[in-house]
Design an enzyme around this catalytic site. Structure first.
Site, short mmCIF file in Angstrom:
data_model
loop_
_atom_site.label_atom_id
_atom_site.label_comp_id
_atom_site.label_asym_id
_atom_site.label_seq_id
_atom_site.Cartn_x
_atom_site.Cartn_y
_atom_site.Cartn_z
N VAL A 1 0.83 -1.21 0.00
CA VAL A 1 0.00 0.00 0.00
C VAL A 1 0.86 1.26 0.00
CG1 VAL A 1 -0.17 0.05 2.53
CG2 VAL A 1 -1.98 1.10 1.16
N LYS A 2 2.09 1.17 0.47
CA LYS A 2 2.95 2.34 0.59
C LYS A 2 3.47 2.86 -0.74
CE LYS A 2 2.86 2.63 5.12
NZ LYS A 2 2.28 3.81 5.81
#
Length: 343
Positions: free
Chosen positions: A63-64
């Protein structure tokens, strides 16, 4: 960086222009548009639709990637980062991995400060990607030797360098306001009752939650916290009082309210002990074939608690942060778990 609670209400040009082309032009365009997956066993158990955003399918594996791309782009737009420059950050791993990918794609050097208690897989992957990795002893944010503060000082000593400061850089939350939130709203066709998410920097829950609430005030935003963190207390009492810990989770939990988290609109909070998280990820592998990491396990436990709180017939969305392959030496190592009392 000054807090700006009107950040998401400002009419502005998106930091990243999204396209719907069938062929994606490079790393940046490949970030996002991840599928929404139904967790069948959890949905059937609770009578709710429990759906999860497969962020491990981003090109950098977590997700980063979204925050990394948006933060670098913000530095470029503001003139803080010029060609051939250096990106410096303190990170538990996944933001650094995303930054290393983005830096390679855009021609920057990457330097990562990282607590030395993070998984070996993340450390090795960062080095494989070409990032310089500085491993430092864990220290609280109030300590000048905290990995984030060391990263900030180092960046200040370099020419043409930027400390992206993921915890207080609102481009982090903006990434999710401009991409994750709209994707979830479209994928659920607006039929969503709750968004459940853990927080470390707070960017994912702030940006996604604020977007979803802007579409419908009926959407509940629920924070799920690990032990050894103060964020559950913050939601419940207004003060980030640390709970008993520590936790084996990586990249989530905090002792302070970051600038990203400060702009979040959170309705409810849950707290999940490590043993419940371990049982959840093992269950997902056994029953559904998914190999997840620690923060994903916390998110799924939170989604089940939200379903039980709301009752059958609701749709709950959460985040699958990264894959369990980044935790083979810890979470997925039986001897390691046994040493932690979590076998």
């Amino acid at each position: 960086m000054t807090r700006n609670t009107d950040f998401f209400d400002q009419a502005s040009t998106p930091l990243i222009e999204r396209t719907k082309a069938s062929v994606q032009a490079g790393f940046a365009e490949a970030v996002g548009d991840t599928p929404l997956i139904r967790l069948n066993s959890l949905s059937e158990e609770t009578g709710c639709e429990i759906l999860a955003k497969a962020e491990f399918l981003n090109p950098g594996g977590s997700v980063k990637d979204r925050a990394a791309l948006w933060m670098v782009r913000r530095a470029e737009v503001e003139g803080a980062l010029e060609p051939g420059g250096t990106v410096v950050e303190g990170t538990a791993g996944n933001t650094g991995i995303g930054l290393a990918h983005v830096c390679n794609a855009r021609g920057y050097a990457c330097l990562i400060y990282m607590p030395n208690n993070q998984s070996q897989e993340k450390i090795e992957l960062l080095r494989t990607l070409g990032a310089a990795v500085m491993l430092v002893p864990p220290a609280p944010y109030t300590d000048e030797m905290n990995y984030q503060k060391q990263a900030g000082r180092h960046a200040a000593r370099l020419e043409n360098a930027v400390w992206v400061n993921q915890f207080d850089n609102l481009a982090n939350a903006r990434a999710h306001y401009e991409s994750t939130g709209p994707e979830i709203w479209t994928q659920t066709e607006g039929m969503i009752d709750a968004f459940v998410c853990a927080a470390g920097t707070g960017g994912t829950i702030a940006g996604t939650g604020r977007y979803l609430k802007a579409q419908s005030a009926n959407v509940k935003v629920m924070l799920v916290d690990c032990m050894g963190s103060g964020l559950y207390s913050w939601v419940k009492t207004g003060e980030p009082v640390m709970s008993q810990g520590p936790s084996i989770t990586e990249g989530i939990g905090n002792s302070r309210v970051t600038d990203n988290l400060a702009v979040a609109a959170v309705d409810e909070a849950f707290q999940v002990p490590d043993i419940d998280m371990v049982r959840m990820v093992q269950r997902m592998l056994r029953e559904e074939g998914w190999l997840f990491g620690t923060s994903t396990g916390i998110n799924l436990c939170g989604a089940v608690r939200a379903a039980k709180r709301l009752g059958p017939g609701h749709t709950i969305v959460t985040i699958l942060c990264d894959a369990g392959s980044r935790y083979q030496s810890s979470l997925w190592n039986p001897k390691w778990l046994a040493a932690k009392g979590l076998a």
